[in-house]
Design an enzyme around this catalytic site. Structure first.
Site, mmCIF file in Angstrom:
data_model
loop_
_atom_site.group_PDB
_atom_site.id
_atom_site.type_symbol
_atom_site.label_atom_id
_atom_site.label_comp_id
_atom_site.label_asym_id
_atom_site.label_seq_id
_atom_site.Cartn_x
_atom_site.Cartn_y
_atom_site.Cartn_z
ATOM 1 N N HIS A 78 -5.604 -4.649 -1.715
ATOM 2 C CA HIS A 78 -5.331 -3.492 -2.595
ATOM 3 C C HIS A 78 -5.206 -3.896 -4.056
ATOM 4 O O HIS A 78 -5.085 -3.031 -4.914
ATOM 5 C CB HIS A 78 -4.030 -2.788 -2.184
ATOM 6 C CG HIS A 78 -4.198 -1.810 -1.076
ATOM 7 N ND1 HIS A 78 -4.847 -0.596 -1.233
ATOM 8 C CD2 HIS A 78 -3.813 -1.862 0.216
ATOM 9 C CE1 HIS A 78 -4.840 0.050 -0.088
ATOM 10 N NE2 HIS A 78 -4.220 -0.686 0.818
ATOM 11 N N LYS A 100 -12.630 -1.758 -0.009
ATOM 12 C CA LYS A 100 -11.809 -0.919 -0.891
ATOM 13 C C LYS A 100 -12.477 -0.835 -2.284
ATOM 14 O O LYS A 100 -13.477 -0.152 -2.411
ATOM 15 C CB LYS A 100 -10.374 -1.442 -0.930
ATOM 16 C CG LYS A 100 -9.696 -1.247 0.435
ATOM 17 C CD LYS A 100 -8.221 -1.581 0.466
ATOM 18 C CE LYS A 100 -7.606 -1.136 1.775
ATOM 19 N NZ LYS A 100 -7.216 -2.238 2.657
ATOM 20 N N SER A 124 0.788 -1.228 0.000
ATOM 21 C CA SER A 124 0.000 0.000 0.000
ATOM 22 C C SER A 124 0.822 1.281 0.000
ATOM 23 O O SER A 124 0.306 2.326 -0.371
ATOM 24 C CB SER A 124 -0.942 -0.003 1.198
ATOM 25 O OG SER A 124 -0.187 0.011 2.391
#
Ligand SMILES: *Cc1c(COP(=O)(O)O)cnc(C)c1O
Length: 392
Positions: free
Chosen positions: A213, A244, A185
């Site tokens: 991610h 996310k 990240s």
């Protein structure tokens, strides 16, 4: 003095220390839905470049409708863990939908990916086994590994010769698990899963990838790092989040080999002892994956946005970490500069966050931006121009 007064002093000292070290985290209050254009509580409208809202779905009307519909037909809350009376048809449908999306055998849902990672190691591995973890893995992986009795190994971020060395030593254990984030990240780099998988084969290890991610972002159709490296169905354990790219609400999952998922349903503590996801989240979750199954438009737009942004920023003379995802780190190196610059960007209507030690290594301060499919060219240009303006 009562018990609390001395404890209170201890806490206020600790808080003062955090503040004087410049590490106190303030929360900026938003008074609008999460989106590219957000309104802050003080009335300012700013462009958001720091949400994990990769596909721009956080305020998507179709997802909101799907959530409303599910709530209407299946209620507001479950008031139960899954194995007592907290499993609806919707939960089973979402688990299957996620397995289909990633090309895996079965899926188990959690309240968050933090829980998925917290509850994955301890039921599967004992002191006879080894867990070999990338040094930049997410905090929830680190905590999950701590809850497990397996022997711990760590390798430098994406460093395959270090991983190989650890694997050699770990031959002393019964089973070995290599665990890595799909996308890291802070830098936006993708884990070299092709080489991790090769090493796993060579040294008889299992592999776990946290796609939080990377899912929705990398891979030809957004199926994550396993798709990018043609490893669909080959990785034993994947974890991920609904918080996310996939709508950004809440919820996590572990997906992979069916025996692993079956044992987790029996033994994984955050699954056994924490409430079931609410129907609204589950219904909208199913809708999200179905939507992404039909079209790849959002992911394509995200990548166009990222390439455009990175190209323009490099042309403007900024030092950009090479990214392989939708994370763009503008390197500033100096902690104070990262904070000052973020503050000046906010004055220009650009909401970004500066990161510095200990979130990133010392001397590696940066502003980390996250691109979204919901950004339009004009938003990107406004952001780039603001960067150019505050730099001078
Ligand atoms: C965000 C993130 C998590 C936590 O996900 P939640 O669903 O918000 O708990 C776990 N792992 C990684 C790699 C993440 O980036």
């Amino acid at each position: 003095m009562n018990a609390y007064s001395s404890f209170q002093k201890h806490l206020t000292d600790e808080l003062a220390e955090i503040k004087s070290a410049g590490l106190y985290k303030e929360e900026r209050i938003i008074a609008s839905p999460q989106s590219v254009k957000i309104r802050l509580q003080d009335g300012r409208e700013v462009l958001n470049f720091c949400a994990n809202n990769y596909l721009g779905l956080a305020d998507n009307p179709e997802l909101i409708a799907a959530a409303e519909k599910a709530m209407h037909i299946r209620g507001y809350g479950m008031s139960s863990v899954r194995f007592i009376c907290g499993t609806q048809d919707l939960h089973k449908a979402l688990e299957k939908t996620i397995a289909d999306f990633f090309g895996t055998e079965d899926t188990i849902l959690y309240a968050a990916c933090f829980d998925a990672n917290g509850g994955v190691f301890e039921p599967l591995f004992t002191e006879e086994d080894a867990i070999i973890s990338d040094s930049l893995n997410h905090a929830s992986i680190i905590d999950g590994v701590r809850l497990c009795r397996a022997v711990r190994y760590r390798y430098a971020n994406a460093d395959m010769s270090d991983l190989e060395n650890q694997l050699k030593v770990a031959q002393a254990q019964r089973f070995r698990l290599i665990v890595t984030d799909g996308v890291f990240s802070m830098d936006g780099n993708v884990a070299p899963l092709d080489r991790i998988y090769e090493l796993a084969q060579k040294y008889n290890a299992l592999v776990m990838v946290d796609e939080s991610h990377s899912a929705g972002v990398v891979g030809k159709t957004g199926r994550g790092a396993t798709e990018q490296f043609n490893l669909r169905g080959k990785i034993e354990i994947l974890t991920g989040t609904l918080g996310k790219a996939f709508g950004g609400a809440v919820g996590g999952f572990t997906t992979g080999k069916k025996e692993i998922i079956e044992l987790l349903r029996q033994r994984s503590r955050p699954y056994l002892f924490s409430n079931s996801l609410p129907p609204s989240v589950v219904g909208a979750g199913i809708y999200t994956f179905q939507m992404l199954e039909k079209s790849n438009q959002l992911q394509e737009k995200l990548h166009e946005n990222t390439s455009y942004f990175v190209e323009k920023m490099i042309a403007a003379g900024f030092d950009i970490k090479p990214t392989q995802s939708a994370i763009c780190a503008v390197m500033l190196y100096d902690a104070k500069l990262s904070q000052d610059m973020a503050a000046r960007l906010l004055e220009e209507g650009i909401y970004v966050t500066g990161f510095y030690y200990p979130v990133v290594p010392k001397g590696q301060a940066r502003i980390r931006l996250q691109l979204s499919a919901a950004h339009e060219k004009e938003h990107l240009d406004k952001c780039i121009n603001a960067f150019i303006k505050v730099k001078n």
